[in-house]
Design a protein around this motif. Structure first.
Motif, PDB file in Angstrom:
ATOM      1  N   SER A 201      -2.024  14.358  14.834  1.00 54.89           N
ATOM      2  CA  SER A 201      -2.478  15.357  13.873  1.00 54.89           C
ATOM      3  C   SER A 201      -3.484  16.331  14.467  1.00 54.89           C
ATOM      4  O   SER A 201      -3.513  17.499  14.108  1.00 54.89           O
ATOM      5  CB  SER A 201      -3.135  14.676  12.670  1.00 54.89           C
ATOM      6  OG  SER A 201      -2.208  13.904  11.962  1.00 54.89           O
TER       7      SER A 201
ATOM      8  N   GLN B 206       0.822  -1.212   0.000  1.00 51.39           N
ATOM      9  CA  GLN B 206       0.000   0.000   0.000  1.00 51.39           C
ATOM     10  C   GLN B 206       0.852   1.256   0.000  1.00 51.39           C
ATOM     11  O   GLN B 206       0.479   2.263  -0.577  1.00 51.39           O
ATOM     12  CB  GLN B 206      -0.895   0.050   1.245  1.00 51.39           C
ATOM     13  CG  GLN B 206      -1.711  -1.200   1.448  1.00 51.39           C
ATOM     14  CD  GLN B 206      -3.006  -1.164   0.673  1.00 51.39           C
ATOM     15  OE1 GLN B 206      -3.226  -0.271  -0.138  1.00 51.39           O
ATOM     16  NE2 GLN B 206      -3.851  -2.128   0.907  1.00 51.39           N
ATOM     17  N   ILE B 207       1.956   1.218   0.728  1.00 52.66           N
ATOM     18  CA  ILE B 207       2.691   2.469   0.893  1.00 52.66           C
ATOM     19  C   ILE B 207       3.904   2.524  -0.008  1.00 52.66           C
ATOM     20  O   ILE B 207       4.581   3.529  -0.034  1.00 52.66           O
ATOM     21  CB  ILE B 207       3.102   2.703   2.356  1.00 52.66           C
ATOM     22  CG1 ILE B 207       4.143   1.697   2.821  1.00 52.66           C
ATOM     23  CG2 ILE B 207       1.887   2.648   3.263  1.00 52.66           C
ATOM     24  CD1 ILE B 207       4.596   1.946   4.220  1.00 52.66           C
TER      25      ILE B 207
ATOM     26  N   ASP C 126      -1.253  10.308  11.995  1.00 48.55           N
ATOM     27  CA  ASP C 126      -1.045  10.097  10.558  1.00 48.55           C
ATOM     28  C   ASP C 126      -0.276   8.813  10.249  1.00 48.55           C
ATOM     29  O   ASP C 126       0.291   8.672   9.170  1.00 48.55           O
ATOM     30  CB  ASP C 126      -0.346  11.311   9.937  1.00 48.55           C
ATOM     31  CG  ASP C 126       1.119  11.435  10.344  1.00 48.55           C
ATOM     32  OD1 ASP C 126       1.531  10.736  11.293  1.00 48.55           O
ATOM     33  OD2 ASP C 126       1.846  12.219   9.721  1.00 48.55           O
TER      34      ASP C 126
ATOM     35  N   PHE D 229       0.618   5.259   8.942  1.00 49.86           N
ATOM     36  CA  PHE D 229       0.093   4.397   7.884  1.00 49.86           C
ATOM     37  C   PHE D 229      -0.285   3.051   8.507  1.00 49.86           C
ATOM     38  O   PHE D 229       0.588   2.308   8.940  1.00 49.86           O
ATOM     39  CB  PHE D 229       1.149   4.105   6.801  1.00 49.86           C
ATOM     40  CG  PHE D 229       1.674   5.304   6.073  1.00 49.86           C
ATOM     41  CD1 PHE D 229       1.117   6.563   6.234  1.00 49.86           C
ATOM     42  CD2 PHE D 229       2.738   5.162   5.192  1.00 49.86           C
ATOM     43  CE1 PHE D 229       1.614   7.662   5.541  1.00 49.86           C
ATOM     44  CE2 PHE D 229       3.243   6.255   4.486  1.00 49.86           C
ATOM     45  CZ  PHE D 229       2.682   7.505   4.667  1.00 49.86           C
TER      46      PHE D 229
ATOM     47  N   ARG E 170      -7.178   8.379   4.149  1.00 53.39           N
ATOM     48  CA  ARG E 170      -5.807   8.380   3.624  1.00 53.39           C
ATOM     49  C   ARG E 170      -4.860   9.067   4.591  1.00 53.39           C
ATOM     50  O   ARG E 170      -3.722   8.645   4.769  1.00 53.39           O
ATOM     51  CB  ARG E 170      -5.778   9.112   2.279  1.00 53.39           C
ATOM     52  CG  ARG E 170      -4.381   9.277   1.695  1.00 53.39           C
ATOM     53  CD  ARG E 170      -4.445  10.082   0.404  1.00 53.39           C
ATOM     54  NE  ARG E 170      -3.111  10.482  -0.030  1.00 53.39           N
ATOM     55  CZ  ARG E 170      -2.341   9.752  -0.839  1.00 53.39           C
ATOM     56  NH1 ARG E 170      -2.757   8.609  -1.304  1.00 53.39           N
ATOM     57  NH2 ARG E 170      -1.139  10.180  -1.183  1.00 53.39           N
ATOM     58  N   ILE E 171      -5.337  10.137   5.222  1.00 53.15           N
ATOM     59  CA  ILE E 171      -4.445  10.931   6.074  1.00 53.15           C
ATOM     60  C   ILE E 171      -4.582  10.596   7.551  1.00 53.15           C
ATOM     61  O   ILE E 171      -3.877  11.183   8.367  1.00 53.15           O
ATOM     62  CB  ILE E 171      -4.730  12.440   5.897  1.00 53.15           C
ATOM     63  CG1 ILE E 171      -6.190  12.733   6.297  1.00 53.15           C
ATOM     64  CG2 ILE E 171      -4.462  12.894   4.483  1.00 53.15           C
ATOM     65  CD1 ILE E 171      -6.395  14.143   6.755  1.00 53.15           C
TER      66      ILE E 171
ATOM     67  N   GLN F 196     -10.768  10.278  -3.061  1.00 51.99           N
ATOM     68  CA  GLN F 196      -9.351  10.447  -2.714  1.00 51.99           C
ATOM     69  C   GLN F 196      -9.001   9.777  -1.395  1.00 51.99           C
ATOM     70  O   GLN F 196      -7.894   9.304  -1.210  1.00 51.99           O
ATOM     71  CB  GLN F 196      -9.011  11.934  -2.621  1.00 51.99           C
ATOM     72  CG  GLN F 196      -8.919  12.592  -3.970  1.00 51.99           C
ATOM     73  CD  GLN F 196      -8.400  13.998  -3.845  1.00 51.99           C
ATOM     74  OE1 GLN F 196      -8.099  14.482  -2.760  1.00 51.99           O
ATOM     75  NE2 GLN F 196      -8.290  14.680  -4.963  1.00 51.99           N
ATOM     76  N   SER F 197      -9.985   9.753  -0.486  1.00 53.54           N
ATOM     77  CA  SER F 197      -9.712   9.191   0.820  1.00 53.54           C
ATOM     78  C   SER F 197      -9.336   7.713   0.721  1.00 53.54           C
ATOM     79  O   SER F 197      -8.643   7.178   1.566  1.00 53.54           O
ATOM     80  CB  SER F 197     -10.933   9.366   1.707  1.00 53.54           C
ATOM     81  OG  SER F 197     -10.543   9.305   3.046  1.00 53.54           O
TER      82      SER F 197
ATOM     83  N   GLN G 126      -6.478  11.768  16.511  1.00 54.91           N
ATOM     84  CA  GLN G 126      -6.170  11.529  15.094  1.00 54.91           C
ATOM     85  C   GLN G 126      -4.664  11.611  14.884  1.00 54.91           C
ATOM     86  O   GLN G 126      -4.032  12.590  15.251  1.00 54.91           O
ATOM     87  CB  GLN G 126      -6.891  12.560  14.218  1.00 54.91           C
ATOM     88  CG  GLN G 126      -6.625  12.352  12.733  1.00 54.91           C
ATOM     89  CD  GLN G 126      -7.470  13.251  11.850  1.00 54.91           C
ATOM     90  OE1 GLN G 126      -8.609  13.582  12.173  1.00 54.91           O
ATOM     91  NE2 GLN G 126      -6.900  13.670  10.732  1.00 54.91           N
TER      92      GLN G 126
ATOM     93  N   LEU H  83      -7.627   6.445  -1.810  1.00 52.81           N
ATOM     94  CA  LEU H  83      -6.315   6.305  -2.434  1.00 52.81           C
ATOM     95  C   LEU H  83      -5.320   6.012  -1.323  1.00 52.81           C
ATOM     96  O   LEU H  83      -5.206   6.767  -0.380  1.00 52.81           O
ATOM     97  CB  LEU H  83      -5.914   7.600  -3.149  1.00 52.81           C
ATOM     98  CG  LEU H  83      -6.621   7.915  -4.460  1.00 52.81           C
ATOM     99  CD1 LEU H  83      -6.156   9.268  -4.973  1.00 52.81           C
ATOM    100  CD2 LEU H  83      -6.349   6.852  -5.483  1.00 52.81           C
ATOM    101  N   GLY H  84      -4.608   4.924  -1.452  1.00 52.14           N
ATOM    102  CA  GLY H  84      -3.614   4.650  -0.440  1.00 52.14           C
ATOM    103  C   GLY H  84      -4.041   3.565   0.516  1.00 52.14           C
ATOM    104  O   GLY H  84      -3.407   3.364   1.528  1.00 52.14           O
TER     105      GLY H  84
ATOM    106  N   ARG I 271      -8.624   2.647  10.974  1.00 48.85           N
ATOM    107  CA  ARG I 271      -7.972   3.303   9.850  1.00 48.85           C
ATOM    108  C   ARG I 271      -9.092   4.088   9.192  1.00 48.85           C
ATOM    109  O   ARG I 271     -10.058   3.502   8.680  1.00 48.85           O
ATOM    110  CB  ARG I 271      -7.381   2.264   8.887  1.00 48.85           C
ATOM    111  CG  ARG I 271      -6.738   2.861   7.650  1.00 48.85           C
ATOM    112  CD  ARG I 271      -5.554   3.721   8.025  1.00 48.85           C
ATOM    113  NE  ARG I 271      -4.931   4.325   6.832  1.00 48.85           N
ATOM    114  CZ  ARG I 271      -4.125   5.380   6.887  1.00 48.85           C
ATOM    115  NH1 ARG I 271      -3.852   5.955   8.044  1.00 48.85           N
ATOM    116  NH2 ARG I 271      -3.583   5.866   5.802  1.00 48.85           N
TER     117      ARG I 271
ATOM    118  N   SER J   4     -13.382  14.162  -2.955  1.00 43.43           N
ATOM    119  CA  SER J   4     -12.677  14.030  -1.683  1.00 43.43           C
ATOM    120  C   SER J   4     -12.883  12.635  -1.105  1.00 43.43           C
ATOM    121  O   SER J   4     -11.992  12.076  -0.496  1.00 43.43           O
ATOM    122  CB  SER J   4     -13.153  15.083  -0.706  1.00 43.43           C
ATOM    123  OG  SER J   4     -14.513  14.897  -0.425  1.00 43.43           O
TER     124      SER J   4
END
Lengths: 383, 370
Positions: free
Chosen positions: A191, A61-62, A315, A317, A344-345, A294-295, A313, A297-298, A341, A291
């Motif tokens: 975060s 994934q990363i 960040d 992975f 994405r962020i 996009q979330s 929260q 993605l990853g 999880r 959005s």
């Protein structure tokens, strides 16, 4: 030997020495920098089979082949002291041999906290300890509002976590998610300060207030409402046992429920009253907005990632199956449990202070009745 | 017998002479400086990469820096709304200049609303933008004193350097402060910085800071993997400051625009014309890359020009690049480059290492038929 021959012999020896010197020089150069072209990317060094197994999917994934990435083995190695204690209180939770979550040992006698929605009523549970030994386990308590489950293994003299409840780490604190190995699974930063994450169950309808009550004006294809047989023109009268008079009441009631939960709607269609059962979906599945796309993605996100009273929260992975284990700060203190999880962020962690008050009740099976409800619930969501 | 012996002796002597010559040449070769030593632009790995933290104490030092910077970088980070577009930005001076992404600003001369993290709202106007790089600028028009962050330099950013990203992922959320992310610089190219600080929609235009609290990039776009987070480097903002501040819009990727923006490198108009005129691909068998030799270069394969639309162009090769290797075969001259390319079949993908501005890049080109 004649004199010219001796001359050639001597020259040959000198040349041989020179060649050896040159070779050694090259060798030394390679020791410092194995490639003068300085390749930008190199495969990460995966050391053990367990590492490969546990990290394999995360690496996919990363794309962790970046040798300068924050999760590279060298950086994670710097966190060895940080996770030295907590890793001994970490387990992998396996169902039918596949990892579905991590777990946190909370008692020397084999009690383990984990993420309920990934574990409860999914199959035979096994826990793998840092010593690599495996123990079968069963669910003894579930706390749906925190998505926590208590597992019990037949074990003694385990090392439980030492909770740090005095404070929640500030924004900007570095964090590590321990693994069974010497290095943490991944590292990150706080975060946002703890916040509430609202439930966001959705039906997939548009409603308008009418004299007789809220009327459905639109049903999204393939949404929860569509699957339940709700149609345009239906007037909503009740949800479960609550009478509904306005569209605002309807929306707020649905939004308080979790994705995957069932609700019973009583609606009037022409002259009849119907009872329809809908399994709520989530907003992200309806919206095709950028959005939300996009979330994803990853990597995969946890199924249950909303409906938390207070989560930190960070960040780091993670994958869904990396949730349920402890989260430590740079002092090595266990500041919480990774619970979802989320984006994405973002990964979410329950702060230790929100977990500790519930542990005794979970161990003694105080919430056992909820297990049955949860089992029923997860069976329906799987169908 | 005697004759045979003599012949043998002669053969042996000739062999010895040859061996000696070789050895003498080798000794001479050893005395000559190694190419890597002679070339000051080739830096060692250790110099090019920022060091990796090795202990908890070093991590604590990083954490201390982040905690110290936190307040300042948060207060300079803003949410930006231009029409329907929602993004982030960073205030970089007390005149209220805000850097953002071109795709957030949209067009010059539009009204923008800036949301500060202290709850203030301010009106602003979009200024110029470089659409090719995704660099945009806004100026706050309301009077006031604005918290701001200093500009750094992206050229000196080293791979492996730790960095911080802030922004408003998912759009501005009233009451939620900017969201912090931490990572390292994975790649530093003139047109883009790559980090593992994860970004998502809404972050666009937000700042990337180094651990001195200076802005080194502006968030632009992401890829499928968590490690593909692309930022516009800060140096192009500095070098085209006047154009941005005057509301100029450029970088539309048509060839004329491209040649104009290339003028920033100080090439004379004639040189630029020379770059533009590239011969068509030669005919004949084998694979084709599409670069023209720079004949002034000695002992290196330097690119004088790149045929538009050629494999070299698509891979990102630029005039002036020095090609170091093709598929790990070292290249020492343009002839070696040609033979290395011709060895491949058309359609093959080759990995090229090239040096540009003291940096080594890895590029992939899909070769075309000649």
């Amino acid at each position: 030997m004649s004199s010219p021959n001796r001359y050639y012999y001597a020259l040959g020896m000198i040349a041989l020495g020179a060649i050896c010197g040159w070779g050694f020089d090259l060798y030394q150069r390679n020791q410092v920098d194995s490639n003068p072209l300085q390749f930008v990317r190199r495969p990460v060094s995966v050391q053990t089979r367990d590492d490969a197994e546990l990290l394999g999917r995360l690496l996919d994934q990363i794309d962790n082949s970046w040798e300068v990435g924050k999760n590279h083995m060298l950086v994670r190695s710097a966190f060895r002291d940080v996770v030295a204690d907590a890793r001994k209180s970490t387990v992998r939770v396996l169902i039918n041999g596949h990892q579905v979550a991590m777990g946190t040992i909370v008692d020397p006698d084999g009690y383990v906290l984990t993420k309920a929605s990934e574990v409860v009523a999914k199959g035979d549970i096994t826990c793998q300890l840092y010593s690599r030994g495996r123990k079968s386990a069963r669910v003894v308590g579930v706390l749906p509002q925190h998505d926590l489950a208590m597992l019990k293994m037949q074990a003694r003299n385990l090392q439980p976590v030492h909770w740090y409840t005095q404070a929640v780490p500030e924004v900007g604190s570095l964090l590590a998610t321990p693994n069974l190995n010497y290095e943490p699974l991944a590292v990150g930063v706080v975060s946002l300060a703890p916040q509430e994450i609202a439930n966001n169950g959705v039906l997939g309808i548009r409603v308008r207030n009418q004299d007789r009550g809220p009327m459905i004006t639109d049903v999204v294809d393939e949404s929860a409402a569509d699957k339940a047989g709700i149609a345009e023109g239906d007037i909503v009268l009740r949800i479960d046992d609550r009478p509904i008079n306005t569209s605002d009441e309807l929306v707020s009631l649905i939004n308080q429920r979790l994705p995957g939960e069932e609700v019973e709607l009583f609606v009037r269609r022409q002259d009849e009253e119907l009872s329809l059962v809908a399994t709520l979906g989530r907003r992200a599945d309806l919206d095709q907005e950028n959005s939300n796309f996009q979330s994803f993605l990853g990597g995969e996100l946890s199924f249950r990632r909303t409906g938390f009273q207070s989560v930190l929260q960070h960040d780091t992975f993670l994958l869904p199956e990396h949730c349920g284990g402890p989260l430590v700060d740079l002092e090595g203190r266990v500041v919480g449990i990774n619970i979802a999880r989320a984006e994405r962020i973002a990964s979410y962690a329950l702060p230790a202070s929100a977990i500790v008050p519930w542990i005794d009740g979970l161990k003694t099976g105080e919430y056992e009745s909820l297990v049955v409800r949860q089992q029923r619930h997860s069976k329906t969501t799987r169908e | 017998m005697q004759l045979v012996a003599v012949v043998h002796k002669r053969v042996a002597r000739r062999a010895l002479i040859r061996l000696t010559t070789c050895c003498v040449l080798l000794v001479l070769a050893c005395c000559l400086p190694h190419p890597a030593q002679a070339d000051p632009t080739t830096t060692s790995r250790a110099e090019r990469h920022s060091p990796t933290p090795a202990s908890r104490d070093e991590l604590l030092e990083i954490q201390r820096k982040i905690q110290t910077l936190r307040g300042k970088i948060m207060s300079a980070t803003v949410a930006v709304q231009v029409g329907r577009a929602n993004g982030s930005g960073v205030i970089i001076d007390d005149e209220g200049h805000v850097l953002t992404a071109a795709h957030v600003a949209g067009q010059p001369g539009r009204m923008a609303i800036i949301y500060l993290s202290d709850g203030r709202e301010a009106r602003g106007v979009t200024l110029g933008m470089n659409q090719e790089l995704d660099a945009g600028m806004i100026r706050i028009s309301d009077p006031g004193a604005w918290p701001h962050a200093p500009l750094g330099s992206s050229a000196t950013v080293r791979e492996g350097e730790f960095c911080l990203a802030t922004g408003h992922p998912g759009g501005y959320d009233v009451g939620r402060p900017p969201v912090l992310r931490w990572g390292r610089v994975l790649k530093n190219e003139p047109s883009a910085l790559l980090t593992d600080c994860t970004l998502v929609g809404g972050d666009s235009g937000g700042p990337l800071f180094n651990l001195d609290g200076k802005v080194i990039g502006i968030h632009s776009r992401i890829g499928k993997n968590l490690t593909i987070n692309v930022h516009v480097p800060i140096d192009p903002f500095r070098s085209s400051w006047d154009r941005l501040a005057q509301g100029e819009i450029w970088g539309l990727l048509d060839s004329e625009e491209k040649s104009e923006s290339a003028s920033a490198d100080g090439a004379s108009p004639r040189e630029r014309r020379a770059r533009q005129t590239v011969p068509p691909p030669p005919q004949g068998g084998g694979a084709w890359l599409g670069v023209v030799e720079d004949r002034t270069a000695q002992d290196v394969a330097r690119v004088q020009s790149v045929a538009p639309g050629s494999p070299a162009d698509l891979a990102g090769l630029q005039p002036g690049d020095i090609i170091l290797s093709v598929d790990e075969t070292a290249i020492g001259s343009f002839a070696e480059l040609q033979s290395a390319i011709r060895r491949n079949r058309p359609g093959a993908i080759v990995t090229i290492h090239a040096r540009r501005d003291q940096q080594v890049y890895e590029l992939r080109a899909r070769l075309k038929p000649r």
